[in-house]
Motif scaffolding. Structure first.
Motif, PDB file in Angstrom:
ATOM      1  N   GLU A 511      32.780  55.310  61.441  1.00 49.22           N
ATOM      2  CA  GLU A 511      34.036  55.815  60.884  1.00 49.22           C
ATOM      3  C   GLU A 511      35.217  55.371  61.738  1.00 49.22           C
ATOM      4  N   ALA A 538      44.099  56.039  55.004  1.00 48.44           N
ATOM      5  CA  ALA A 538      43.052  57.051  55.024  1.00 48.44           C
ATOM      6  C   ALA A 538      42.049  56.698  56.122  1.00 48.44           C
ATOM      7  N   ARG A 541      36.426  52.351  57.923  1.00 45.37           N
ATOM      8  CA  ARG A 541      35.096  52.041  58.439  1.00 45.37           C
ATOM      9  C   ARG A 541      35.114  50.688  59.151  1.00 45.37           C
ATOM     10  N   TRP A 581      29.871  54.494  52.122  1.00 46.73           N
ATOM     11  CA  TRP A 581      31.166  55.131  52.374  1.00 46.73           C
ATOM     12  C   TRP A 581      31.411  56.195  51.306  1.00 46.73           C
ATOM     13  N   TRP A 583      33.837  57.785  49.931  1.00 45.85           N
ATOM     14  CA  TRP A 583      35.278  57.907  49.706  1.00 45.85           C
ATOM     15  C   TRP A 583      35.579  58.806  48.519  1.00 45.85           C
ATOM     16  N   ARG A 586      37.255  55.405  44.858  1.00 40.58           N
ATOM     17  CA  ARG A 586      36.790  54.057  45.164  1.00 40.58           C
ATOM     18  C   ARG A 586      37.962  53.080  45.140  1.00 40.58           C
ATOM     19  N   ASP A 688      46.930  54.666  48.080  1.00 37.31           N
ATOM     20  CA  ASP A 688      46.187  54.886  49.323  1.00 37.31           C
ATOM     21  C   ASP A 688      45.693  53.547  49.851  1.00 37.31           C
ATOM     22  N   LEU A 690      42.611  51.954  52.411  1.00 34.37           N
ATOM     23  CA  LEU A 690      41.353  52.227  53.087  1.00 34.37           C
ATOM     24  C   LEU A 690      41.067  51.088  54.059  1.00 34.37           C
TER      25      LEU A 690
END
Length: 698
Positions: A511, A538, A541, A581, A583, A586, A688, A690
């Motif tokens: 993480e 957010a 990984r 993951w 999440w 997606r 967002d 990632l």
């Protein structure tokens, strides 16, 4: 000053600090009287919670009121400084701090020192040899100081559990003080040998020095040792028991990677926890400390970075996943618990691999004479070399090199100047007997820690004996530990839970926690950002850490190799990480980060992930033409340098995909590059971002 009147003033200040019901203890007054009335030097060795900070804040205010100069407090940890500044304000004491987290404020603090506007200046030990501070501020402080305080003074001693070369520089400060300037050294963790060494190191020896040592029993602590097996079994045991532990607490690990792994594991099981390590950014530390103080988390999963100075009186438990190599260090860490509660749980879960960690840290102790002399040989007496410039010339990594330079500086063989380090030309002797004795002492402490795990004696008495507690009597028992009461935790772990935990720990993927707080001082650098980060990425990984035993070596080879297309095995590992993951939403598109080092590697990885995941490929977030590479280490300066580094992406394309974007990079180190890049993408309309990277540094 008249002693009786001074004691009455001291009592009044204590009530401001600790409330109207607080009462000055006789031994606290003995220390204050020695410093303020008699202008003597003192060493105070008292357990955590005894009130050492009250002694020096009261003395500081009394001396300031009598017309003496400001008090200088050398303090090792930022958490300690923050708590102490807040405590000083409650007593009407004007305090400020100089440390690595408030670089932008240094000029203002220096000006306040020169103008006499400060009552107390808290200084981190490494500041004592900062060229500007050492040459421009320190002489005036030494000349005008009303009191000098060395907090956590065991750090001065080679024999202490937390020796720090920077602390040895305090001798220089004290040597330049006037004969009538009182000096106070304080610690909670010092045995007879450390006490004697601190007295010598600080020059507070002699018949006129007051040494106050108190008993070290902690009546609220219930000490236990639990044998729960493998790392996975111990992590599973913690997951099964953490909810039943009282209040909120600290879970200590021996390594940074373990702290992050356990925190991730517990969060996935629904527990509100967070990782806290030496690599955690200062603003993040403050927020995490506040969350623990406010019981908004069940626990912080921490390395020894969370230790001295953190003060939560009602901390309900301290658990160790792995045994520290020293019972003295162990006592210091468990001392965080139960300061104002009737009972607190202290649990040690030792593992067979603990001794591998001990051996590793022993292996990076002070290096051989040939290595040290190589460092001296490479330094010119006039032309300074920075640490990064010196590193390729000697066979030492950065952390060991910095330690060697600090020790050589204290010994007079090198000197830190603007621009780096220079040799002094002075002769230098390698003190091999001293290092051999230190190694022998380290091995004795390791054996004592092994003995603690299997002893049938009282565990609190065992630890007090290691610290040469003057109040410990023969055969004394605490009546609270597992050996005294016979009440023990069951070390059994459900086989299915242990296997599930093992599988989770073995899977690829780590993480990547998002930054939550902007560093302080950005406004002074022209960046209008402060407080909590509301428009960052957010949680992300990475495939693995560079320090991991599994993927670490492979990732290091990839990042050290010339730039090229991504290999299939790396893509497959990335797919496994993304598949696992969990999440909330997606990603619908992927974007690569521009790179000076690995544009082909990052770009090809982003394209392959887009193809395999059926994601829209948004290309690369391009650097702005006027952008310059970021070299700053300090977070505030790093964020300021990153501000404006990228061109705005195509907002129409981002609007068209209408969902989260996977942002791909090669290496996540400080986290600020991904944070600042994510802001640019979100400003263009992404709901967002990632983050995903091949590797992280911690």
């Amino acid at each position: 000053m008249a002693a009786q009147a001074t004691r009455e003033q001291a009592q009044a200040i204590l009530e401001q600090l600790a409330g109207p019901n607080a009462r000055l203890r006789d031994d606290q007054w003995a220390a204050i009287e020695a410093l303020v009335v008699q202008r003597r030097r003192a060493l105070v060795v008292q357990r955590t919670g005894w009130g050492k900070s009250a002694v020096y804040f009261i003395a500081a205010k009394l001396l300031r009121g009598a017309g003496f100069g400001p008090t200088v407090i050398v303090s090792p940890l930022l958490a300690l400084m923050r708590n102490q500044v807040a405590a000083a304000e409650r007593a009407g004491v004007h305090a400020a701090t100089i440390n690595s987290s408030n670089v932008a404020d240094w000029a203002d603090v220096h000006a306040r020192v020169r103008s006499g506007d400060l009552d107390v200046l808290l200084v981190s030990p490494e500041r004592l040899n900062n060229p500007d501070f050492r040459d421009e501020v320190l002489p005036a402080l030494a000349r005008d100081a009303g009191l000098v305080v060395v907090d956590e003074a065991h750090c001065v001693s080679d024999w202490g559990h937390d020796f720090r070369p920077d602390y040895r520089r305090i001798r220089t400060l004290i040597a330049e003080l006037g004969a009538d300037v009182p000096v106070l050294a304080t610690t909670a963790t010092a045995n007879d040998r450390v006490v004697a060494d601190v007295v010598t190191q600080l020059g507070v020896g002699g018949g006129d020095t007051l040494v106050l040592r108190g008993g070290l029993d902690r009546e609220s602590l219930r000490l236990s040792v639990v044998s729960a097996g493998t790392p996975a079994q111990r992590a599973a045991w913690l997951g099964a028991h953490i909810d039943s532990l009282p209040g909120s607490g600290i879970v200590y690990t021996l390594t940074v990677s373990q702290a992050h792994d356990v925190a991730t594991l517990l969060r996935e099981r629904g527990f509100p926890v967070a990782a806290y390590t030496g690599s955690t950014e200062t603003a993040e530390r403050e927020q995490l400390e506040a969350d623990l103080l406010g019981n908004r988390v069940k626990a912080l999963i921490a390395t020894s970075a969370l230790g001295m100075g953190f003060d939560k009186p009602d901390l309900g438990f301290v658990v160790h996943l792995g045994a520290p190599s020293s019972p003295i260090a162990y006592y210091q860490q468990v001392g965080r618990a139960g300061r104002s509660t009737d009972s607190a749980e202290v649990i040690l879960l030792p593992g067979r691999e603990d001794e591998d960690v001990w051996r590793y840290f022993a292996s990076v102790a002070f290096p051989s004479e040939s290595m040290v002399r190589n460092v001296i040989r490479e330094l010119d007496t006039e032309r300074p070399l920075s640490t990064p410039a010196l590193e390729p010339l000697v066979d030492l990594n950065r952390s060991r090199l910095e330690m060697v330079l600090k020790v050589l500086d204290v010994d007079g063989a090198v000197r830190r100047v603007k621009g780096g380090w220079v040799g002094t030309g002075a002769s230098w002797e390698y003190d091999e007997p001293r290092y051999e004795n230190l190694d022998a002492a380290r091995k004795r402490e390791q054996q004592a820690m092994r003995d603690y795990q299997v002893t049938d004696e009282c565990r609190m008495a065992f630890l007090r004996k290691q610290l040469d507690d003057p109040e410990l009597t023969a055969g004394e028992r605490c009546g609270r530990c597992d050996n005294c009461t016979g009440a023990r935790y069951d070390g059994h772990v459900d086989a299915a839970a242990a296997e599930e935990t093992r599988q989770r720990l073995m899977r690829p993927g780590v993480e990547l926690a998002p930054r939550k707080q902007w560093p302080t001082g950005l406004s002074k650098l022209g960046v209008a950002l402060s407080g909590k980060i509301a428009d960052g990425p957010a949680a992300g990984r990475v495939i693995g850490r560079l320090t991991d035993l599994g993927w670490g070596a492979r990732l290091r080879r990839i990042l050290d190799a010339p730039d090229g297309e991504v290999d299939d095995d790396v893509v497959q590992a990335a797919v496994k990480v993304l598949a696992s993951w969990d999440w909330a939403v997606r990603p619908v598109a992927v974007m690569a980060l521009d790179s000076d080092r690995h544009p082909l590697l990052i770009g090809s990885l982003a394209r392959r992930l887009a193809e395999l995941g059926r994601l829209t490929d948004l290309g690369t977030l391009q650097y702005a033409p006027e952008r310059t590479p970021v070299t700053a280490v300090n977070s505030a300066y790093r964020v300021a340098a990153l501000d404006g580094s990228w061109l705005a992406p195509d907002s129409a394309a981002i609007a068209a995909v209408g969902g989260p974007i996977l942002l791909v990079d090669d290496l996540a180190d400080t986290g600020w590059t991904l944070t600042m890049a994510a802001r640019v993408i979100r400003a263009a309309g992404a709901p967002d971002v990632l983050p995903f990277a091949l590797a992280s540094t911690n």
